[in-house]
Design a protein around this motif. Sequence first.
Motif, PDB file in Angstrom:
ATOM      1  N   ASN A  36    -114.187  19.734  36.292  1.00 44.17           N
ATOM      2  CA  ASN A  36    -113.049  19.578  36.736  1.00 44.17           C
ATOM      3  C   ASN A  36    -112.453  20.634  37.909  1.00 44.17           C
ATOM      4  O   ASN A  36    -112.832  21.600  37.605  1.00 44.17           O
ATOM      5  CB  ASN A  36    -112.006  19.311  35.640  1.00 44.17           C
ATOM      6  N   ILE A  37    -112.008  20.259  38.905  1.00 47.54           N
ATOM      7  CA  ILE A  37    -111.516  21.140  39.866  1.00 47.54           C
ATOM      8  C   ILE A  37    -110.367  21.730  39.618  1.00 47.54           C
ATOM      9  O   ILE A  37    -109.944  22.957  40.387  1.00 47.54           O
ATOM     10  CB  ILE A  37    -111.379  20.425  41.216  1.00 47.54           C
ATOM     11  N   ILE A  91    -111.218  17.933  50.064  1.00 45.57           N
ATOM     12  CA  ILE A  91    -110.588  18.635  48.834  1.00 45.57           C
ATOM     13  C   ILE A  91    -109.665  17.604  48.231  1.00 45.57           C
ATOM     14  O   ILE A  91    -109.471  17.505  47.073  1.00 45.57           O
ATOM     15  CB  ILE A  91    -109.632  19.837  49.556  1.00 45.57           C
ATOM     16  N   HIS A  92    -109.084  16.585  49.222  1.00 48.30           N
ATOM     17  CA  HIS A  92    -108.066  15.692  48.556  1.00 48.30           C
ATOM     18  C   HIS A  92    -109.014  14.674  47.491  1.00 48.30           C
ATOM     19  O   HIS A  92    -108.596  14.541  46.641  1.00 48.30           O
ATOM     20  CB  HIS A  92    -107.857  14.736  49.648  1.00 48.30           C
ATOM     21  N   GLN A  93    -110.359  14.404  47.647  1.00 45.04           N
ATOM     22  CA  GLN A  93    -111.072  13.608  46.888  1.00 45.04           C
ATOM     23  C   GLN A  93    -111.564  14.268  45.728  1.00 45.04           C
ATOM     24  O   GLN A  93    -111.367  13.855  44.693  1.00 45.04           O
ATOM     25  CB  GLN A  93    -112.484  13.114  47.631  1.00 45.04           C
ATOM     26  N   ASN A  94    -111.704  15.763  45.980  1.00 40.58           N
ATOM     27  CA  ASN A  94    -111.974  16.385  44.682  1.00 40.58           C
ATOM     28  C   ASN A  94    -110.472  16.340  43.654  1.00 40.58           C
ATOM     29  O   ASN A  94    -110.904  16.420  42.561  1.00 40.58           O
ATOM     30  CB  ASN A  94    -112.320  17.767  45.118  1.00 40.58           C
ATOM     31  N   VAL A  95    -109.737  16.727  44.273  1.00 41.83           N
ATOM     32  CA  VAL A  95    -108.373  16.550  43.395  1.00 41.83           C
ATOM     33  C   VAL A  95    -108.295  15.189  42.817  1.00 41.83           C
ATOM     34  O   VAL A  95    -108.047  15.122  41.799  1.00 41.83           O
ATOM     35  CB  VAL A  95    -107.035  16.927  44.062  1.00 41.83           C
ATOM     36  N   LYS A  97    -110.295  12.912  41.972  1.00 43.98           N
ATOM     37  CA  LYS A  97    -111.198  12.744  41.037  1.00 43.98           C
ATOM     38  C   LYS A  97    -110.894  13.416  39.730  1.00 43.98           C
ATOM     39  O   LYS A  97    -111.447  13.008  38.528  1.00 43.98           O
ATOM     40  CB  LYS A  97    -112.632  13.221  41.850  1.00 43.98           C
ATOM     41  N   SER A  98    -110.185  14.521  39.909  1.00 39.60           N
ATOM     42  CA  SER A  98    -109.966  15.315  38.824  1.00 39.60           C
ATOM     43  C   SER A  98    -108.733  15.131  37.997  1.00 39.60           C
ATOM     44  O   SER A  98    -108.346  15.473  36.757  1.00 39.60           O
ATOM     45  CB  SER A  98    -109.850  16.702  39.224  1.00 39.60           C
ATOM     46  N   LEU A  99    -107.793  14.236  38.772  1.00 36.25           N
ATOM     47  CA  LEU A  99    -106.640  13.887  38.179  1.00 36.25           C
ATOM     48  C   LEU A  99    -106.636  13.123  36.670  1.00 36.25           C
ATOM     49  O   LEU A  99    -105.884  13.345  36.111  1.00 36.25           O
ATOM     50  CB  LEU A  99    -105.559  13.204  39.094  1.00 36.25           C
ATOM     51  N   PRO A 100    -107.694  12.003  36.616  1.00 33.62           N
ATOM     52  CA  PRO A 100    -107.655  11.282  35.330  1.00 33.62           C
ATOM     53  C   PRO A 100    -107.911  12.191  34.220  1.00 33.62           C
ATOM     54  O   PRO A 100    -107.493  12.094  33.239  1.00 33.62           O
ATOM     55  CB  PRO A 100    -108.803  10.233  35.618  1.00 33.62           C
ATOM     56  N   GLN A 101    -108.656  13.202  34.427  1.00 31.62           N
ATOM     57  CA  GLN A 101    -109.025  14.062  33.228  1.00 31.62           C
ATOM     58  C   GLN A 101    -107.736  14.985  32.962  1.00 31.62           C
ATOM     59  O   GLN A 101    -107.623  15.377  31.818  1.00 31.62           O
ATOM     60  CB  GLN A 101    -110.338  15.003  33.566  1.00 31.62           C
ATOM     61  N   LEU A 124    -101.470  24.226  50.981  1.00 29.74           N
ATOM     62  CA  LEU A 124    -102.563  22.807  51.306  1.00 29.74           C
ATOM     63  C   LEU A 124    -101.821  21.721  50.893  1.00 29.74           C
ATOM     64  O   LEU A 124    -102.415  21.264  49.937  1.00 29.74           O
ATOM     65  CB  LEU A 124    -103.944  22.986  50.990  1.00 29.74           C
ATOM     66  N   ASN A 125    -100.767  21.361  51.346  1.00 25.81           N
ATOM     67  CA  ASN A 125     -99.916  20.364  50.602  1.00 25.81           C
ATOM     68  C   ASN A 125    -100.125  19.116  51.296  1.00 25.81           C
ATOM     69  O   ASN A 125     -99.358  17.931  50.980  1.00 25.81           O
ATOM     70  CB  ASN A 125     -98.450  20.720  50.248  1.00 25.81           C
ATOM     71  N   ARG A 126    -100.704  18.968  52.489  1.00 30.69           N
ATOM     72  CA  ARG A 126    -100.773  17.671  53.183  1.00 30.69           C
ATOM     73  C   ARG A 126    -101.514  16.671  52.440  1.00 30.69           C
ATOM     74  O   ARG A 126    -102.519  16.843  52.144  1.00 30.69           O
ATOM     75  CB  ARG A 126    -101.395  18.000  54.760  1.00 30.69           C
ATOM     76  N   GLY A 127    -101.287  15.462  52.242  1.00 33.53           N
ATOM     77  CA  GLY A 127    -101.493  14.293  51.689  1.00 33.53           C
ATOM     78  C   GLY A 127    -101.433  14.361  50.236  1.00 33.53           C
ATOM     79  O   GLY A 127    -101.850  13.408  49.628  1.00 33.53           O
ATOM     80  N   SER A 128    -100.610  15.371  49.867  1.00 35.87           N
ATOM     81  CA  SER A 128    -100.438  15.617  48.319  1.00 35.87           C
ATOM     82  C   SER A 128     -99.557  14.354  47.846  1.00 35.87           C
ATOM     83  O   SER A 128     -99.653  13.977  46.635  1.00 35.87           O
ATOM     84  CB  SER A 128     -99.723  16.948  47.873  1.00 35.87           C
ATOM     85  N   SER A 129     -98.611  13.704  48.611  1.00 34.49           N
ATOM     86  CA  SER A 129     -97.944  12.755  48.289  1.00 34.49           C
ATOM     87  C   SER A 129     -98.569  11.587  47.850  1.00 34.49           C
ATOM     88  O   SER A 129     -98.310  10.569  46.929  1.00 34.49           O
ATOM     89  CB  SER A 129     -96.522  12.393  49.210  1.00 34.49           C
ATOM     90  N   LYS A 130     -99.646  11.270  48.619  1.00 35.40           N
ATOM     91  CA  LYS A 130    -100.546   9.980  48.382  1.00 35.40           C
ATOM     92  C   LYS A 130    -100.925  10.302  46.865  1.00 35.40           C
ATOM     93  O   LYS A 130    -101.469   9.271  46.443  1.00 35.40           O
ATOM     94  CB  LYS A 130    -101.528   9.885  49.404  1.00 35.40           C
TER      95      LYS A 130
END
Length: 190
Positions: A36-37, A91-95, A97-101, A124-130
């Motif tokens: 997990n990231i 980076i967005h995809q890695n985060v 993918k790790s959120l369910p865990q 690096l907060n761009r896209g974090s709201s999505k």
Amino acid sequence: MNIKLYVLTLWQIIDPIYFMFTRLTYIDDLKGSNRNIFRVRLTRYKGKESILSDGTVIQKNDLLIKIHLHNVHLMKSVRNIKSDVRKAMVIHQNVQKSLPQLAEYVNNHSNASDIKGIIGITMLNRGSSKLGFETVEISNSFYKYFKCIALLPIYWLSVNSLSSNSLKKHHPCYLFMSKEKLLNKYFQQM
């Protein structure tokens, strides 16, 4: 060999030592794929009161899970990508993918009933709201400056060129997500 590769190699050597001296823990990947990231720890919030969009109030001394990205792992995965936009997507995809865990970790935590949410600090907060995060400015200017200095190396490694213009746009901020939002959005998605 360019300087960023030297820095990344050095960081790779120092990271296990840093990890040993923090109270961070890995979130085990129950499916046995990549690690997990996130590396996490339980923390008491010390900032200014924040009210999240779902009505959750985060106050001083509330119990939160502090998330840290495993930066060495992330930077290795994007080091050969030339486009900053593509790097951000990876980076967005890695985060994501790790959120369910992370949701499962929070749900099964021994202090789950007391945990109000998750918190991170990033430039690096761009896209974090999505992803469900809410951005909150750091009110303490000294702490904000300190975090800017501390996060500058990861920011430098994550972009192709560093400019004063990009630094003005990207400054450290809190990322919050309430426990309820995390669980509703990500729990049992694995």
